[in-house]
Design a protein around this motif. Structure first.
Motif, PDB file in Angstrom:
ATOM      1  N   SER A  97      30.060  61.425  44.312  1.00  0.00           N
ATOM      2  CA  SER A  97      29.267  60.251  43.926  1.00  0.00           C
ATOM      3  C   SER A  97      29.744  59.711  42.586  1.00  0.00           C
ATOM      4  N   GLN A  98      30.066  60.622  41.648  1.00  0.00           N
ATOM      5  CA  GLN A  98      30.586  60.173  40.358  1.00  0.00           C
ATOM      6  C   GLN A  98      31.925  59.465  40.557  1.00  0.00           C
ATOM      7  N   GLY A  99      32.767  60.002  41.436  1.00  0.00           N
ATOM      8  CA  GLY A  99      34.050  59.360  41.717  1.00  0.00           C
ATOM      9  C   GLY A  99      33.868  57.997  42.359  1.00  0.00           C
ATOM     10  N   LEU A 100      32.876  57.865  43.266  1.00  0.00           N
ATOM     11  CA  LEU A 100      32.629  56.580  43.907  1.00  0.00           C
ATOM     12  C   LEU A 100      32.187  55.535  42.895  1.00  0.00           C
ATOM     13  N   ARG A 101      31.368  55.950  41.926  1.00  0.00           N
ATOM     14  CA  ARG A 101      30.939  55.016  40.887  1.00  0.00           C
ATOM     15  C   ARG A 101      32.133  54.571  40.055  1.00  0.00           C
ATOM     16  N   GLU A 102      33.039  55.476  39.737  1.00  0.00           N
ATOM     17  CA  GLU A 102      34.215  55.082  38.983  1.00  0.00           C
ATOM     18  C   GLU A 102      35.090  54.121  39.774  1.00  0.00           C
ATOM     19  N   VAL A 103      35.181  54.358  41.091  1.00  0.00           N
ATOM     20  CA  VAL A 103      35.960  53.445  41.930  1.00  0.00           C
ATOM     21  C   VAL A 103      35.345  52.057  41.928  1.00  0.00           C
ATOM     22  N   GLN A 104      34.029  52.003  42.046  1.00  0.00           N
ATOM     23  CA  GLN A 104      33.355  50.708  42.035  1.00  0.00           C
ATOM     24  C   GLN A 104      33.558  49.990  40.710  1.00  0.00           C
ATOM     25  N   MET A 105      33.481  50.709  39.621  1.00  0.00           N
ATOM     26  CA  MET A 105      33.718  50.104  38.316  1.00  0.00           C
ATOM     27  C   MET A 105      35.149  49.599  38.203  1.00  0.00           C
ATOM     28  N   ALA A 106      36.106  50.367  38.755  1.00  0.00           N
ATOM     29  CA  ALA A 106      37.504  49.911  38.724  1.00  0.00           C
ATOM     30  C   ALA A 106      37.680  48.638  39.535  1.00  0.00           C
ATOM     31  N   ARG A 107      36.988  48.535  40.677  1.00  0.00           N
ATOM     32  CA  ARG A 107      37.084  47.320  41.490  1.00  0.00           C
ATOM     33  C   ARG A 107      36.495  46.131  40.743  1.00  0.00           C
ATOM     34  N   ARG A 108      35.401  46.325  40.027  1.00  0.00           N
ATOM     35  CA  ARG A 108      34.813  45.223  39.259  1.00  0.00           C
ATOM     36  C   ARG A 108      35.772  44.761  38.174  1.00  0.00           C
ATOM     37  N   ARG A 109      36.400  45.722  37.481  1.00  0.00           N
ATOM     38  CA  ARG A 109      37.354  45.330  36.430  1.00  0.00           C
ATOM     39  C   ARG A 109      38.529  44.566  37.021  1.00  0.00           C
ATOM     40  N   THR A 110      39.002  45.014  38.200  1.00  0.00           N
ATOM     41  CA  THR A 110      40.112  44.310  38.847  1.00  0.00           C
ATOM     42  C   THR A 110      39.700  42.899  39.239  1.00  0.00           C
ATOM     43  N   ALA A 111      38.460  42.738  39.791  1.00  0.00           N
ATOM     44  CA  ALA A 111      37.984  41.405  40.187  1.00  0.00           C
ATOM     45  C   ALA A 111      37.885  40.488  38.981  1.00  0.00           C
ATOM     46  N   ARG A 112      37.424  41.030  37.822  1.00  0.00           N
ATOM     47  CA  ARG A 112      37.331  40.195  36.634  1.00  0.00           C
ATOM     48  C   ARG A 112      38.712  39.748  36.170  1.00  0.00           C
ATOM     49  N   ARG A 113      39.674  40.670  36.239  1.00  0.00           N
ATOM     50  CA  ARG A 113      41.026  40.276  35.840  1.00  0.00           C
ATOM     51  C   ARG A 113      41.604  39.227  36.771  1.00  0.00           C
ATOM     52  N   VAL A 114      41.366  39.370  38.089  1.00  0.00           N
ATOM     53  CA  VAL A 114      41.862  38.378  39.045  1.00  0.00           C
ATOM     54  C   VAL A 114      41.193  37.036  38.819  1.00  0.00           C
ATOM     55  N   GLY A 115      39.867  37.059  38.516  1.00  0.00           N
ATOM     56  CA  GLY A 115      39.166  35.805  38.246  1.00  0.00           C
ATOM     57  C   GLY A 115      39.703  35.102  37.022  1.00  0.00           C
ATOM     58  N   ARG A 116      39.962  35.881  35.967  1.00  0.00           N
ATOM     59  CA  ARG A 116      40.525  35.261  34.766  1.00  0.00           C
ATOM     60  C   ARG A 116      41.911  34.699  35.051  1.00  0.00           C
ATOM     61  N   ARG A 117      42.676  35.426  35.880  1.00  0.00           N
ATOM     62  CA  ARG A 117      44.008  34.935  36.208  1.00  0.00           C
ATOM     63  C   ARG A 117      43.924  33.660  37.039  1.00  0.00           C
ATOM     64  N   SER A 118      42.957  33.586  37.989  1.00  0.00           N
ATOM     65  CA  SER A 118      42.799  32.377  38.803  1.00  0.00           C
ATOM     66  C   SER A 118      42.409  31.191  37.951  1.00  0.00           C
ATOM     67  N   GLY A 119      41.464  31.406  37.007  1.00  0.00           N
ATOM     68  CA  GLY A 119      41.097  30.313  36.120  1.00  0.00           C
ATOM     69  C   GLY A 119      42.266  29.827  35.307  1.00  0.00           C
ATOM     70  N   GLY A 120      43.087  30.739  34.832  1.00  0.00           N
ATOM     71  CA  GLY A 120      44.276  30.327  34.089  1.00  0.00           C
ATOM     72  C   GLY A 120      45.242  29.545  34.951  1.00  0.00           C
ATOM     73  N   ASP A 121      45.370  29.942  36.231  1.00  0.00           N
ATOM     74  CA  ASP A 121      46.248  29.194  37.133  1.00  0.00           C
ATOM     75  C   ASP A 121      45.745  27.778  37.323  1.00  0.00           C
ATOM     76  N   GLY A 122      44.391  27.589  37.446  1.00  0.00           N
ATOM     77  CA  GLY A 122      43.860  26.242  37.595  1.00  0.00           C
ATOM     78  C   GLY A 122      44.165  25.364  36.402  1.00  0.00           C
ATOM     79  N   VAL A 123      44.019  25.901  35.212  1.00  0.00           N
ATOM     80  CA  VAL A 123      44.330  25.131  34.008  1.00  0.00           C
ATOM     81  C   VAL A 123      45.817  24.796  33.954  1.00  0.00           C
ATOM     82  N   MET A 124      46.637  25.751  34.377  1.00  0.00           N
ATOM     83  CA  MET A 124      48.075  25.498  34.354  1.00  0.00           C
ATOM     84  C   MET A 124      48.450  24.373  35.312  1.00  0.00           C
ATOM     85  N   TRP A 125      47.869  24.395  36.525  1.00  0.00           N
ATOM     86  CA  TRP A 125      48.167  23.323  37.483  1.00  0.00           C
ATOM     87  C   TRP A 125      47.655  21.985  36.986  1.00  0.00           C
ATOM     88  N   ALA A 126      46.506  21.955  36.344  1.00  0.00           N
ATOM     89  CA  ALA A 126      45.996  20.701  35.792  1.00  0.00           C
ATOM     90  C   ALA A 126      46.946  20.140  34.746  1.00  0.00           C
TER      91      ALA A 126
END
Length: 280
Positions: free
Chosen positions: A56-85
């Motif tokens: 269960s502790q490992g599953l929580r760490e996995v979930q936290m890692a997925r959230r961090r990855t999603a935040r990084r992807v979101g920041r990267r997507s926002g940067g791509d939108g600004v770049m295309w603009a």
């Protein structure tokens, strides 16, 4: 025999308790959890193999890692939108400047082209109107005699009346061609602005008073505000004449139709004779 849980095992090895004790516990499979997806490849981990004491502790760490990855992807997507603009802005501004410069440099050419196109459009419109007028005049000349009119059916007679109205300067002339309208067959706007509702009767017998009342009813309801005109290729009964003239209805009989087809304008036919104007 002492079991691992410090209980006394039965002496019989086939005893149910001994059999259950000898069977290994089933392995609990844990679903793998994806934590990263790059270029179509996914990185999976198993909760039981993650850091920490328990799954269960490992599953929580996995979930936290997925959230961090999603935040990084979101920041990267926002940067791509600004770049295309920024790319679109950099490309669009020079294009707009080039277009403005082209319009300024060729303003005279564009003006000449517009004038030429307008002249061509007007010329085509005049040519089409002239052709339509010529076709209408030919139709009227071919049907100017009563003998030819007597061979027409009701629809052909309605189109003849519409063509005569157009020849006399009526606008927005159209053949209604519908039932339940009180017998009105043609409508049009006279040169003086009056709107006419015309009933056409291509008959060999005289028109009676019921048809006059039918047109007067249409003028009182469906065609209120219109000027009524009744045109027939025959004549009228005395009752129909009294009822129509009493209501101020314009009525053309066979003799009036012949003069109208030969070229006398409709306003001249509807105006009272000079003797009646003098007596009035």
């Amino acid at each position: 025999m002492i079991n691992a849980d410090h209980t006394l095992a039965p002496a019989d090895p086939w005893h149910p308790r001994a059999v259950r004790a000898s069977v290994p516990a089933p392995r609990r499979w844990r679903a793998r959890v994806p934590i990263l997806s790059v270029a179509g490849f996914r990185l999976f981990v198993w909760p039981s193999r993650c850091r920490g004491a328990g799954g269960s502790q490992g599953l929580r760490e996995v979930q936290m890692a997925r959230r961090r990855t999603a935040r990084r992807v979101g920041r990267r997507s926002g940067g791509d939108g600004v770049m295309w603009a920024l790319v679109v802005l950099v490309v669009a501004v020079p294009l707009m400047n080039a277009m403005v410069g082209f319009v300024r440099a060729s303003a005279g050419w564009l003006l000449v082209s517009t004038l030429v196109a307008a002249v061509v459009a007007v010329g085509v419109a005049l040519l089409l109107a002239r052709r339509a007028r010529r076709r209408r005049d030919h139709f009227l000349q071919a049907n100017a005699r009563l003998e030819t009119i007597d061979q027409m059916n009701g629809e052909q007679f309605e189109h003849l009346v519409a063509a005569l109205l157009r020849r006399d300067g009526f606008r927005k002339v159209r053949v209604t061609g519908r039932a339940g309208d009180g017998g009105v067959d043609v409508v049009g706007v006279a040169p003086d602005g009056r709107v006419f509702a015309v009933q056409c009767k291509r008959w060999s017998s005289n028109v009676g008073s019921p048809h006059v009342r039918n047109l007067l009813g249409a003028l009182a309801h469906a065609y209120s505000g219109h000027t009524g005109l009744l045109v027939t290729s025959s004549g009228y009964t005395s009752a129909a004449l009294r009822e129509g003239q009493g209501a101020g209805l314009a009525m053309l009989d066979r003799r009036d139709l012949a003069e109208w087809a030969l070229g006398i304008p409709l306003p001249d036919l509807l105006s009272p004779p000079a003797s009646e104007r003098m007596s009035a």
